[in-house]
Every structure is written in structure tokens, then in C-alpha cells.
Motif scaffolding. Structure first.
Motif, PDB file in Angstrom:
ATOM      1  N   PHE A 130       0.822  -1.268   0.145  1.00  0.00           N
ATOM      2  CA  PHE A 130      -0.094  -0.008  -0.058  1.00  0.00           C
ATOM      3  C   PHE A 130       0.757   1.096   0.024  1.00  0.00           C
ATOM      4  CE2 PHE A 130      -2.118  -3.375   2.181  1.00  0.00           C
ATOM      5  CZ  PHE A 130      -3.336  -3.531   1.229  1.00  0.00           C
ATOM      6  N   ALA A 131       1.914   1.212   0.758  1.00  0.00           N
ATOM      7  CA  ALA A 131       2.880   2.407   0.645  1.00  0.00           C
ATOM      8  C   ALA A 131       3.643   2.454  -0.805  1.00  0.00           C
ATOM      9  CB  ALA A 131       3.964   2.245   1.646  1.00  0.00           C
ATOM     10  N   ILE A 132       3.849   1.266  -1.404  1.00  0.00           N
ATOM     11  CA  ILE A 132       4.409   1.120  -2.747  1.00  0.00           C
ATOM     12  C   ILE A 132       3.591   1.999  -3.617  1.00  0.00           C
ATOM     13  CG2 ILE A 132       5.011  -0.125  -4.753  1.00  0.00           C
ATOM     14  CD1 ILE A 132       6.178  -2.252  -2.754  1.00  0.00           C
ATOM     15  N   ARG A 133       2.240   1.548  -3.603  1.00  0.00           N
ATOM     16  CA  ARG A 133       1.300   2.236  -4.648  1.00  0.00           C
ATOM     17  C   ARG A 133       0.705   3.314  -4.084  1.00  0.00           C
ATOM     18  NH1 ARG A 133      -0.197  -1.741  -8.538  1.00  0.00           N
ATOM     19  NH2 ARG A 133      -1.093   0.006  -9.683  1.00  0.00           N
ATOM     20  N   ASN A 134       0.925   3.745  -3.174  1.00  0.00           N
ATOM     21  CA  ASN A 134       0.549   5.352  -2.415  1.00  0.00           C
ATOM     22  C   ASN A 134      -0.938   5.061  -2.331  1.00  0.00           C
ATOM     23  OD1 ASN A 134       0.677   7.708  -1.596  1.00  0.00           O
ATOM     24  ND2 ASN A 134       0.559   8.665  -3.572  1.00  0.00           N
ATOM     25  N   TRP A 135      -1.639   4.113  -1.822  1.00  0.00           N
ATOM     26  CA  TRP A 135      -2.805   3.939  -1.523  1.00  0.00           C
ATOM     27  C   TRP A 135      -3.556   4.036  -0.055  1.00  0.00           C
ATOM     28  CZ3 TRP A 135      -4.012  -0.908  -5.268  1.00  0.00           C
ATOM     29  CH2 TRP A 135      -3.836  -0.646  -6.458  1.00  0.00           C
ATOM     30  N   PRO A 136      -3.845   4.865   0.325  1.00  0.00           N
ATOM     31  CA  PRO A 136      -4.392   5.170   1.695  1.00  0.00           C
ATOM     32  C   PRO A 136      -5.510   4.388   2.101  1.00  0.00           C
ATOM     33  CG  PRO A 136      -4.990   7.073   0.515  1.00  0.00           C
ATOM     34  CD  PRO A 136      -4.307   6.352  -0.523  1.00  0.00           C
ATOM     35  N   VAL A 137      -5.861   4.055   3.284  1.00  0.00           N
ATOM     36  CA  VAL A 137      -7.276   3.660   3.706  1.00  0.00           C
ATOM     37  C   VAL A 137      -8.047   4.648   4.084  1.00  0.00           C
ATOM     38  CG1 VAL A 137      -6.285   3.657   6.080  1.00  0.00           C
ATOM     39  CG2 VAL A 137      -7.793   1.775   5.310  1.00  0.00           C
ATOM     40  N   ALA A 138      -9.272   4.441   3.874  1.00  0.00           N
ATOM     41  CA  ALA A 138     -10.315   5.373   4.140  1.00  0.00           C
ATOM     42  C   ALA A 138     -11.140   4.812   5.388  1.00  0.00           C
ATOM     43  CB  ALA A 138     -11.404   5.415   2.977  1.00  0.00           C
ATOM     44  N   GLN A 139     -11.413   3.788   5.838  1.00  0.00           N
ATOM     45  CA  GLN A 139     -11.824   3.188   6.807  1.00  0.00           C
ATOM     46  C   GLN A 139     -11.115   2.125   7.307  1.00  0.00           C
ATOM     47  OE1 GLN A 139     -15.642   2.295   4.479  1.00  0.00           O
ATOM     48  NE2 GLN A 139     -16.724   3.597   5.910  1.00  0.00           N
ATOM     49  N   GLY A 140     -11.011   1.905   8.950  1.00  0.00           N
ATOM     50  CA  GLY A 140     -10.327   0.801   9.412  1.00  0.00           C
ATOM     51  C   GLY A 140      -9.028   0.873   9.348  1.00  0.00           C
ATOM     52  N   ALA A 141      -8.397  -0.118   8.943  1.00  0.00           N
ATOM     53  CA  ALA A 141      -6.865  -0.021   9.030  1.00  0.00           C
ATOM     54  C   ALA A 141      -6.337  -1.050   7.799  1.00  0.00           C
ATOM     55  CB  ALA A 141      -6.191  -0.313  10.156  1.00  0.00           C
ATOM     56  N   LEU A 142      -4.971  -0.805   7.448  1.00  0.00           N
ATOM     57  CA  LEU A 142      -4.191  -2.150   6.837  1.00  0.00           C
ATOM     58  C   LEU A 142      -3.943  -3.259   7.417  1.00  0.00           C
ATOM     59  CD1 LEU A 142      -2.402   0.665   4.320  1.00  0.00           C
ATOM     60  CD2 LEU A 142      -4.532  -0.277   3.915  1.00  0.00           C
ATOM     61  N   PHE A 143      -3.741  -4.232   6.955  1.00  0.00           N
ATOM     62  CA  PHE A 143      -3.025  -5.448   7.489  1.00  0.00           C
ATOM     63  C   PHE A 143      -1.425  -5.079   7.430  1.00  0.00           C
ATOM     64  CE2 PHE A 143      -3.616  -6.791   3.018  1.00  0.00           C
ATOM     65  CZ  PHE A 143      -2.257  -7.081   2.620  1.00  0.00           C
ATOM     66  N   GLY A 144      -0.796  -5.508   8.406  1.00  0.00           N
ATOM     67  CA  GLY A 144       0.628  -5.491   8.734  1.00  0.00           C
ATOM     68  C   GLY A 144       1.507  -6.589   8.641  1.00  0.00           C
ATOM     69  N   PRO A 145       2.767  -6.396   8.854  1.00  0.00           N
ATOM     70  CA  PRO A 145       3.815  -7.432   8.656  1.00  0.00           C
ATOM     71  C   PRO A 145       3.446  -8.822   9.580  1.00  0.00           C
ATOM     72  CG  PRO A 145       4.810  -5.303   8.872  1.00  0.00           C
ATOM     73  CD  PRO A 145       3.504  -5.273   9.162  1.00  0.00           C
ATOM     74  N   SER A 146       2.898  -8.587  10.779  1.00  0.00           N
ATOM     75  CA  SER A 146       2.575  -9.646  11.483  1.00  0.00           C
ATOM     76  C   SER A 146       1.262 -10.367  10.912  1.00  0.00           C
ATOM     77  CB  SER A 146       2.128  -9.261  13.097  1.00  0.00           C
ATOM     78  OG  SER A 146       0.734  -8.235  12.870  1.00  0.00           O
ATOM     79  N   ASP A 147       0.448  -9.829  10.281  1.00  0.00           N
ATOM     80  CA  ASP A 147      -0.541 -10.527   9.598  1.00  0.00           C
ATOM     81  C   ASP A 147      -0.197 -11.371   8.406  1.00  0.00           C
ATOM     82  OD1 ASP A 147      -3.060  -9.466  11.153  1.00  0.00           O
ATOM     83  OD2 ASP A 147      -2.333  -7.644   9.902  1.00  0.00           O
ATOM     84  N   VAL A 148       1.079 -10.751   7.873  1.00  0.00           N
ATOM     85  CA  VAL A 148       1.494 -11.671   6.699  1.00  0.00           C
ATOM     86  C   VAL A 148       2.307 -12.894   7.327  1.00  0.00           C
ATOM     87  CG1 VAL A 148       3.332 -11.599   4.806  1.00  0.00           C
ATOM     88  CG2 VAL A 148       1.848  -9.582   5.125  1.00  0.00           C
ATOM     89  N   ASP A 149       3.004 -12.580   8.461  1.00  0.00           N
ATOM     90  CA  ASP A 149       3.839 -13.630   9.056  1.00  0.00           C
ATOM     91  C   ASP A 149       2.993 -14.796   9.543  1.00  0.00           C
ATOM     92  OD1 ASP A 149       6.164 -12.145   8.545  1.00  0.00           O
ATOM     93  OD2 ASP A 149       6.214 -11.325  10.446  1.00  0.00           O
TER      94      ASP A 149
END
Length: 409
Positions: A130-149
């Protein structure tokens, strides 16, 4: 005569034949209107292109598996899986010009909410995507590295998917959806991004951690990445350098000999955006050249009518010289008439160009962008055309012999 008196005489002369004055200025009107409309549409198109590419991600490189050619035969992007998870980790850790890198694994699937379903693209990726594509979140949150791991079953929805599954304006955060009958919890909704340069709806997509994607949505090859790698350079000035460094790293890791074709491809979207802007600028320049020709034709029309006017008013010029008017006064009077004609045409052209631009924006949805300096330059240039093409008739009138002018029938 002073300047004010000269202008009054010029206006009085033009009012005597209104229709001819209007038709004389018509070329200037069309030329200036074309300049205003073309610049507004061209600037709007360039701004839209810049906004669209910004929504896709700044400083973005896409590393694709496979090559366009292999052994002299044409293949195609993604025709051969050649990128590995170790390649991804090497790009993340060993290339100084790269800020982020994330896999992008994609399939199409039906997404079900409690009552509705929607078919869209499902992307498995990393938290950096999401940082690479410059796509911000409008509601809630994005998933993080812990979710990926940990392979958490969480999902981020695009705006279109959220509206289709839960209704426009609803907040789906915390709700459950099913992807291929696997339940996922909605943790966020992305801000609306619009369409890509190819017309694709960027909001019609969902995103899950790539570890979850591989385990629950679509199984991947053991060591190969069944997709592409999205890469973000540290800044726009480093994009070309990052591309070179990533290419050199992958060629070294894949043990490609000198002169051998790459077994991967890299797309630099900054170059694509630059090409799009150059294409738009070239088209705008071409249309402006056509508008300049129209202004030139308008100037020739002014010269023609002013020459006719000098001939028709020869006796009037002789009378004025006989009662004391100097050649300079006659020159200024005819120059003033040409200037008033062209400036009036320029002002009407500006109004017409603005009207055309607004109409095209409303009728076709084309973006427009107005610049005050373009309006001033267009009006100023129309005045310059009037002076340039009115000078010869004015000099001809000022050099008439008073006696010969009085005898003219």
C-alpha cells in the motif's frame, strides 16, 4: 488628436458597418477561442494523467517473470515463472535505491457478504504494497507484517467492492466476507482511486496477506513467485538507478551470461507517464499551431478589409488632411481601428473558448484547467496581430496626397 479622440473616431468608423466589422474579426475570434479551448483541455489532460499515475504509485517499478523473447522466439510477460522468494528478499535487502518491494499475486474470485456477492480480483501481497502504490485507507486499517507472517485471514476492500457488498456509505470494518468459501474479516476499506490509464477500475479489488493467499485462496509454486514484484524507489530521481540495480542483481542471481536475454522484465511506470505527458503535449502543440494559422488568416482578413476601407474613405482622408490633420493622425486612426477590431475579436474569442471548454467538459467528461496567463497572452497576441496586419493599410492611408485624395471619386 490625442489617443482618446483617435479611439472615438475609430469606434465611430467601425460602428458605421457593424456586420462587416464582425465578419472581419471572426477569424481572430475563432483563433483565440481555439487557443483557449485547446490549452484548457491539454492542461487538464496532463493534470489528469499525472493524477492517475500518482494514484498508481510514485517511483513504481514492476518486475515481471519471463521475457518477451527467448531463443529468438517471442514469449510474453509472465510466460515463464522465473522470480523466486529469495529474489524478493534480495531486492528488499540488497538494493540501496529501493525503499519497498512486495509480491503481487492475483486471481479472480467471487466474494460473498451476508446477503450479496461480487466477482473481483483478489491480490495477495505484503504490508508494504500500500505504501508502494500510495493507496491510503479510508476506513479501518491496513494489514501489517504480523498478519503476513502469521497468515491471518484478514482482507482490505476496494471502494467499489465495499459499496457492492455492503451498500454505499456503509462501514464494513469488522464484518466477514467469504473468498472461495474461506471466511475473512474486513479490516479496512481503501480510499477511492478512480481508473487506471488503461481504463481499469482500481477500486474493484480486494487485498489479503500473500501468505494467506497462498494457503487459502490459491496455492503457489514452492520456490517461485506466481506473480510480479512491485518495487518502489527511494525517490523519483532514483527510479532509473533502482531499475538498473534491480536488473543487475537479478541477472547475477539468475547467473545470466553477458549478452544473454533477461529471463524477467522490468516496467518503469515513470517512463510510461512521461511518454503519456509528451504525447499530450505534442497533440496540444499541433492544435495550437492550427489555432495560430487561424489567427494569421484572421489578420489577413483585417488587412484586406482595412485596405478596402482606405479606398472607400479616400475623400474623407483628403478632407481631414485639408483641414489640418497630419499624416501621423491618419496613421494612428487606421491603426486604432485595426487594433480595436482584433482586441474585440480576442475578448469575444476568450469568452467563446471558455464556453466551448465548459461544454466539452460537461458533455464528454473531459478534464479542463484554465490559466490566467494563457488568457492574457491570447488577448495580447490578438492585439499584436491587429497592429501587424493593420500597419500597411494605415501607412498607405497616411501617405495619400491630399489633393489627389480630394479628387478621388
Amino acid at each position: 488628436m490625442n489617443l482618446l479622440q483617435t479611439l472615438r473616431v475609430a469606434l465611430r468608423a467601425l460602428r458605421r458597418s457593424k456586420m462587416r466589422s464582425f465578419l472581419t474579426a471572426l477569424g481572430i475570434v475563432i483563433g483565440v477561442a481555439a487557443v483557449i479551448a485547446m490549452v484548457a483541455l491539454g492542461d487538464g489532460a496532463r493534470a489528469q494523467v499525472a493524477k492517475t499515475f500518482e494514484s498508481m504509485g510514485s517511483n513504481l517499478l514492476m518486475v515481471l517473470p519471463g521475457s518477451t523473447t527467448a531463443g529468438g522466439a517471442r514469449g510474453g510477460f509472465g510466460s515463464l515463472p522465473t522470480l523466486t522468494w529469495d529474489d524478493l528478499r534480495a531486492i528488499q535487502n540488497e538494493v540501496a535505491s529501493v525503499r519497498y518491494a512486495a509480491p503481487q499475486l492475483r486471481t479472480t474470485a467471487s466474494i460473498q457478504s451476508e446477503d450479496l456477492n461480487w466477482t473481483t480480483s483478489v491480490t495477495g501481497t505484503g504490508a508494504e504494497f500500500f505504501a508502494i502504490r500510495n493507496w491510503p485507507v479510508a476506513q479501518g486499517a491496513l494489514f501489517g507484517p504480523s498478519d503476513v507472517d502469521s497468515g491471518t485471514k484478514v482482507i482490505v476492500l476496494g471502494k467499489t467492492v465495499a459499496d457492492e457488498l455492503f451498500g454505499a456509505g456503509a462501514n464494513p470494518v469488522g464484518q466477514q466476507v467469504r473468498v472461495k468459501n474461506v471466511p475473512f474479516q474486513v479490516v479496512g476499506v481503501l480510499a477511492a482511486k478512480g481508473q487506471s490509464p488503461m481504463g481499469q477500475d482500481l477500486d474493484d479489488a480486494v487485498f489479503v496477506p500473500y501468505s494467506t493467499y497462498l494457503a487459502k485462496v490459491q496455492g503457489g509454486l514452492k520456490n517461485l513467485i506466481p506473480g510480479v514484484i512491485a518495487v518502489s524507489a527511494v525517490d523519483s530521481a532514483s527510479t532509473a538507478r533502482a531499475e538498473q540495480q534491480v536488473r543487475a542483481l537479478l541477472r547475477d542471481r539468475h547467473r545470466l551470461a553477458d549478452g544473454a536475454d533477461d529471463d524477467f522484465s522490468i516496467r518503469n511506470l515513470a517512463e510510461f507517464a512521461s511518454a503519456q505527458k509528451e504525447g499530450t503535449a505534442t497533440l496540444t502543440t499541433l492544435l495550437l499551431a492550427i489555432a495560430a494559422v487561424s489567427l494569421g488568416v484572421g489578420g489577413i482578413g483585417i488587412m484586406n478589409i482595412m485596405l478596402v476601407s482606405v479606398t472607400e474613405r479616400t475623400r474623407e482622408i483628403g478632407v481631414r488632411m485639408a483641414v489640418g490633420a497630419r499624416a501621423r493622425d491618419v496613421l494612428l486612426q487606421f491603426l486604432a481601428e485595426a487594433l480595436v477590431l482584433s482586441l474585440a475579436g480576442g475578448v469575444v474569442g476568450v469568452a467563446l473558448g471558455l464556453g466551448i471548454s465548459f461544454w466539452m467538459a460537461r458533455a464528454f467528461g473531459w478534464p479542463i484547467l484554465f490559466r490566467a496567463d494563457v488568457v492574457l497572452i491570447a488577448v495580447g497576441f490578438s492585439g499584436l496581430v491587429g497592429v501587424a496586419f493593420g500597419l500597411y493599410p494605415a501607412r498607405r492611408a497616411s501617405r495619400l496626397d491630399p489633393i489627389q485624395a480630394l479628387r478621388f471619386e
